[in-house]
Design a protein around this motif. Structure first.
Motif, mmCIF file in Angstrom:
data_model
loop_
_atom_site.group_PDB
_atom_site.id
_atom_site.type_symbol
_atom_site.label_atom_id
_atom_site.label_comp_id
_atom_site.label_asym_id
_atom_site.label_seq_id
_atom_site.Cartn_x
_atom_site.Cartn_y
_atom_site.Cartn_z
ATOM 1 N N ALA A 145 -4.999 -3.735 10.314
ATOM 2 C CA ALA A 145 -3.674 -3.954 10.911
ATOM 3 C C ALA A 145 -3.334 -2.822 11.876
ATOM 4 N N LEU A 146 -3.660 -1.591 11.499
ATOM 5 C CA LEU A 146 -3.421 -0.457 12.399
ATOM 6 C C LEU A 146 -4.211 -0.614 13.700
ATOM 7 N N GLN A 147 -5.445 -1.042 13.565
ATOM 8 C CA GLN A 147 -6.294 -1.211 14.741
ATOM 9 C C GLN A 147 -5.741 -2.294 15.672
ATOM 10 N N HIS A 148 -5.321 -3.405 15.120
ATOM 11 C CA HIS A 148 -4.867 -4.523 15.944
ATOM 12 C C HIS A 148 -3.419 -4.365 16.408
ATOM 13 N N ARG A 182 -2.147 -1.347 17.425
ATOM 14 C CA ARG A 182 -2.057 0.021 17.959
ATOM 15 C C ARG A 182 -1.052 0.160 19.099
ATOM 16 N N GLU A 183 -0.725 -0.903 19.791
ATOM 17 C CA GLU A 183 0.262 -0.844 20.883
ATOM 18 C C GLU A 183 1.646 -1.288 20.413
ATOM 19 N N LEU A 184 1.771 -1.578 19.141
ATOM 20 C CA LEU A 184 3.042 -2.074 18.605
ATOM 21 C C LEU A 184 3.740 -0.978 17.800
ATOM 22 N N PRO A 185 5.045 -1.113 17.554
ATOM 23 C CA PRO A 185 5.771 -0.107 16.765
ATOM 24 C C PRO A 185 5.507 -0.277 15.271
ATOM 25 N N PHE A 186 4.291 0.065 14.873
ATOM 26 C CA PHE A 186 3.841 -0.085 13.485
ATOM 27 C C PHE A 186 3.439 1.291 12.980
ATOM 28 N N PHE A 187 4.092 1.745 11.928
ATOM 29 C CA PHE A 187 3.862 3.079 11.384
ATOM 30 C C PHE A 187 3.530 2.952 9.908
ATOM 31 N N VAL A 188 2.478 3.651 9.480
ATOM 32 C CA VAL A 188 2.082 3.662 8.071
ATOM 33 C C VAL A 188 2.271 5.070 7.535
ATOM 34 N N LEU A 189 3.029 5.171 6.461
ATOM 35 C CA LEU A 189 3.210 6.431 5.754
ATOM 36 C C LEU A 189 2.493 6.286 4.424
ATOM 37 N N ALA A 190 1.372 6.987 4.297
ATOM 38 C CA ALA A 190 0.575 6.911 3.078
ATOM 39 C C ALA A 190 0.708 8.227 2.323
ATOM 40 N N LEU A 191 1.146 8.137 1.089
ATOM 41 C CA LEU A 191 1.335 9.311 0.251
ATOM 42 C C LEU A 191 0.261 9.303 -0.836
ATOM 43 N N ALA A 192 -0.377 10.465 -1.021
ATOM 44 C CA ALA A 192 -1.458 10.513 -1.989
ATOM 45 C C ALA A 192 -1.707 11.942 -2.429
ATOM 46 N N ARG A 193 -2.377 12.060 -3.537
ATOM 47 C CA ARG A 193 -2.838 13.361 -4.006
ATOM 48 C C ARG A 193 -4.061 13.756 -3.191
ATOM 49 N N PRO A 194 -4.412 15.042 -3.192
ATOM 50 C CA PRO A 194 -5.563 15.497 -2.389
ATOM 51 C C PRO A 194 -6.861 14.754 -2.675
ATOM 52 N N GLU A 195 -7.045 14.257 -3.899
ATOM 53 C CA GLU A 195 -8.308 13.578 -4.221
ATOM 54 C C GLU A 195 -8.501 12.269 -3.466
ATOM 55 N N ALA A 212 -3.952 -13.177 8.265
ATOM 56 C CA ALA A 212 -2.557 -13.482 7.952
ATOM 57 C C ALA A 212 -1.716 -12.203 7.945
ATOM 58 N N PHE A 213 -2.254 -11.126 7.404
ATOM 59 C CA PHE A 213 -1.519 -9.858 7.381
ATOM 60 C C PHE A 213 -1.330 -9.313 8.793
ATOM 61 N N GLU A 214 -2.370 -9.384 9.598
ATOM 62 C CA GLU A 214 -2.259 -8.925 10.989
ATOM 63 C C GLU A 214 -1.218 -9.740 11.747
ATOM 64 N N GLU A 215 -1.177 -11.045 11.529
ATOM 65 C CA GLU A 215 -0.184 -11.893 12.189
ATOM 66 C C GLU A 215 1.222 -11.544 11.712
ATOM 67 N N LEU A 216 1.366 -11.267 10.428
ATOM 68 C CA LEU A 216 2.666 -10.873 9.889
ATOM 69 C C LEU A 216 3.138 -9.562 10.521
ATOM 70 N N VAL A 217 2.253 -8.575 10.576
ATOM 71 C CA VAL A 217 2.606 -7.288 11.178
ATOM 72 C C VAL A 217 2.986 -7.476 12.644
ATOM 73 N N ARG A 218 2.203 -8.230 13.375
ATOM 74 C CA ARG A 218 2.473 -8.462 14.807
ATOM 75 C C ARG A 218 3.828 -9.153 14.987
ATOM 76 N N GLN A 260 11.198 -5.877 15.450
ATOM 77 C CA GLN A 260 11.713 -4.528 15.218
ATOM 78 C C GLN A 260 10.560 -3.628 14.792
ATOM 79 N N PRO A 261 10.731 -2.308 14.875
ATOM 80 C CA PRO A 261 9.673 -1.407 14.390
ATOM 81 C C PRO A 261 9.440 -1.618 12.884
#
Length: 169
Positions: A55-58, A60-73, A20-26, A32-33
């Motif tokens: 979702a990133l894997q499926h 990969r040819e679409l305008p899908f960008f993930v910005l993940a913010l985290a501490r070094p750990e 369901a999440f992959e379909e939503l992203v697609r 739109q991106p």
């Protein structure tokens, strides 16, 4: 019927959620991106990381960008975090001492005791967010010490103003 079966089998439910999440992203990427922002990923969980990875894997040819913010750990918690994805990783260095001192003085004022500045910088260990939280605590303590009327004053540009997030001078 499929939902009823999935509720009885956690693995099947996980698969249904992923699909369901992959379909939503697609679908959204076709309109739109899409930018997905994950803040504080170091507090995340493996099922969420795996869901985003799929979702990133499926997509990969679409305008899908993930910005993940985290501490070094985050690297300790998720050692192979999206290792098969070819996105850039950017590691931010610690806040320079001079910039930390300037932030403290901008918010708390030029007459702030050098010892207090040193303690704040030492506890923050270069982490701008920790320093900001400490500065806020000191400022709140000062306002309480000067009475409730101090809270009604407009903040001066030198002291900064609180907007619910980081302090803005």
């Amino acid at each position: 019927m499929q939902l009823r079966a999935a509720r009885k089998k956690p693995v099947l439910m996980g698969d249904r959620i992923r699909l369901a999440f992959e379909e939503l992203v697609r679908a959204e990427c076709q309109r739109q991106p899409v930018l997905l922002v994950l803040e504080d990923l170091h507090w995340g969980d493996l099922p969420t990381v795996n869901l985003v990875d799929a979702a990133l894997q499926h997509a990969r040819e679409l305008p899908f960008f993930v910005l993940a913010l985290a501490r070094p750990e985050v690297s300790e918690l998720f050692p192979a975090l999206w290792s098969e994805r070819h996105g850039p990783r950017m590691r931010l260095g610690p806040l320079p001492r001079r910039a930390g001192e300037r932030l403290v003085r901008e918010v708390l004022g030029d007459r702030t005791d050098a010892g207090q500045i040193e303690r704040l910088l030492a506890r923050a260990e270069g982490n701008a967010f920790v320093l900001e939280a400490q500065i806020r605590a000191v400022a709140e303590g000062r306002r309480r010490a000067h009475g409730a009327g101090a809270d009604r004053r407009r903040p001066s540009p030198r002291r900064g103003r609180r907007t619910g997030g980081p302090l803005h001078a």
